[in-house]
Design a protein around this motif. Structure first.
Motif, PDB file in Angstrom:
ATOM      1  N   GLY A   8     -11.213  -0.022   4.967  1.00 17.55           N
ATOM      2  CA  GLY A   8     -10.266   0.732   5.328  1.00 17.55           C
ATOM      3  C   GLY A   8     -11.556   0.482   7.284  1.00 17.55           C
ATOM      4  O   GLY A   8     -12.539   0.358   7.255  1.00 17.55           O
ATOM      5  N   GLU A  47      -1.507  -1.418   7.405  1.00 13.70           N
ATOM      6  CA  GLU A  47      -2.643  -2.495   6.656  1.00 13.70           C
ATOM      7  C   GLU A  47      -1.838  -4.343   7.313  1.00 13.70           C
ATOM      8  O   GLU A  47      -1.104  -4.001   6.775  1.00 13.70           O
ATOM      9  CB  GLU A  47      -1.919  -2.181   4.675  1.00 13.70           C
ATOM     10  CG  GLU A  47      -2.080  -1.096   4.392  1.00 13.70           C
ATOM     11  CD  GLU A  47      -2.075  -1.208   3.092  1.00 13.70           C
ATOM     12  OE1 GLU A  47      -2.087  -2.446   2.292  1.00 13.70           O
ATOM     13  OE2 GLU A  47      -1.794   0.260   2.218  1.00 13.70           O
ATOM     14  N   GLY A  97      -4.410  -6.033   2.504  1.00 15.38           N
ATOM     15  CA  GLY A  97      -4.579  -5.178   2.328  1.00 15.38           C
ATOM     16  C   GLY A  97      -5.702  -4.172   2.464  1.00 15.38           C
ATOM     17  O   GLY A  97      -6.201  -3.045   2.184  1.00 15.38           O
ATOM     18  N   LYS A 156      -6.720  -1.203   5.460  1.00 22.68           N
ATOM     19  CA  LYS A 156      -5.594  -0.766   6.455  1.00 22.68           C
ATOM     20  C   LYS A 156      -6.611  -0.152   7.583  1.00 22.68           C
ATOM     21  O   LYS A 156      -8.320  -0.580   7.827  1.00 22.68           O
ATOM     22  CB  LYS A 156      -6.523   0.452   5.125  1.00 22.68           C
ATOM     23  CG  LYS A 156      -5.627   0.957   3.858  1.00 22.68           C
ATOM     24  CD  LYS A 156      -5.848   2.212   3.133  1.00 22.68           C
ATOM     25  CE  LYS A 156      -5.037   2.076   1.675  1.00 22.68           C
ATOM     26  NZ  LYS A 156      -4.346   2.877   0.972  1.00 22.68           N
TER      27      LYS A 156
END
Length: 270
Positions: free
Chosen positions: A63, A96, A100, A102
């Protein structure tokens, strides 16, 4: 607990309180790495995006918290500039990207990314706290925090309030041996946060004919500075068309040469 010894409010706040933000109970976050620079314009956000891309490619869940509230560029770099974060049942849902990764940024909560954020320091700091504590990050192995340049309010908020595992410092050669980087490193040291090392961006150009690396600045001074500050040089990123394109168009595919350099950087910080 927060780093109270360096806090301007030491001895003036509630002794039962803690500066540390309570995280969303639905989150399971592994390492938190801040990416910092002494000043703007050195490619800090680009380096953040590249590290995130490499970690993701290695199979880690990643992330990015864009703490550069007044100069957010992570959504563009990660290819989600048209995405929108929203309030879900258990927290704010980040955006996202296609891989993938974040992403949470102030630009993902506004209608027009070109509109300035005209806020005072405390409000900006509170937004950064929300991005950590109220966002539903879920399970991530690495949360990268793209910090604003310099040693101001937001950097202090991040270092005091978020359990950072370490800091990656980004600089360019002409600024590396200077008080600009020293101030940022000393701030992290003062806050008792480990500086994992330095990424030197725009370190060299590569001759297209002989493949020789051409450095425009004296590497001897750099070595002396790093040794004196007890810092590791994590890696050197070249000044290439590929990185310029990433700055403008975001991170998509990475060349083998750049991927090799990123592997060395990531293996030293993970």
């Amino acid at each position: 607990m927060g780093n109270c010894n360096s806090c301007p409010s030491k001895n003036n706040c509630n002794s039962q309180a803690t500066c540390t933000i309570e995280n969303n109970p639905n989150n399971k976050i592994g390492k938190i790495i801040g990416v910092m620079s002494g000043k703007g314009g050195v490619g800090k956000s680009t380096v953040t995006a590249l590290i995130a891309k490499k970690l993701n490619k290695m199979g880690y869940k990643v992330g990015i918290l864009d703490a550069d509230i007044t100069g957010p560029s992570i959504p563009r770099l990660m290819g989600v500039r048209n995405g929108k974060a929203y309030q879900g049942q258990n927290g704010i849902i980040p955006v996202e990207n296609s891989n993938g990764i974040k992403v949470m940024s102030i630009n993902l909560m506004t209608d027009d990314e070109s509109q300035p954020v005209v806020w005072r320091g405390p409000m900006v700091g509170n937004v950064v706290k929300q991005f950590y504590g109220d966002v539903l990050w879920g399970e991530v192995d690495y949360l990268l925090i793209d910090m604003p340049p310099g040693t101001g309010d937001v950097a202090l908020t991040v270092m005091q309030s978020i359990p950072i595992s370490g800091i990656v410092m980004v600089s360019v050669p002409q600024d590396l041996v200077s008080m600009i980087v020293s101030k940022a490193v000393n701030m992290a040291t003062m806050m008792k946060i480990n500086v994992l090392g330095v990424v030197e961006n725009m370190s060299y150009i590569q001759c297209p004919d002989c493949d020789k690396k051409i450095k425009l600045f004296d590497g001897v001074e750099t070595e002396k500075f790093l040794k004196g500050m007890e810092l590791d040089l994590l890696g050197e990123l070249p000044m290439t068309r590929e990185i310029v394109d990433i700055t403008h168009n975001g991170v998509e595919e990475i060349s083998d040469e750049l991927d090799s350099t990123l592997s060395k950087i990531v293996n030293k910080i993970k």
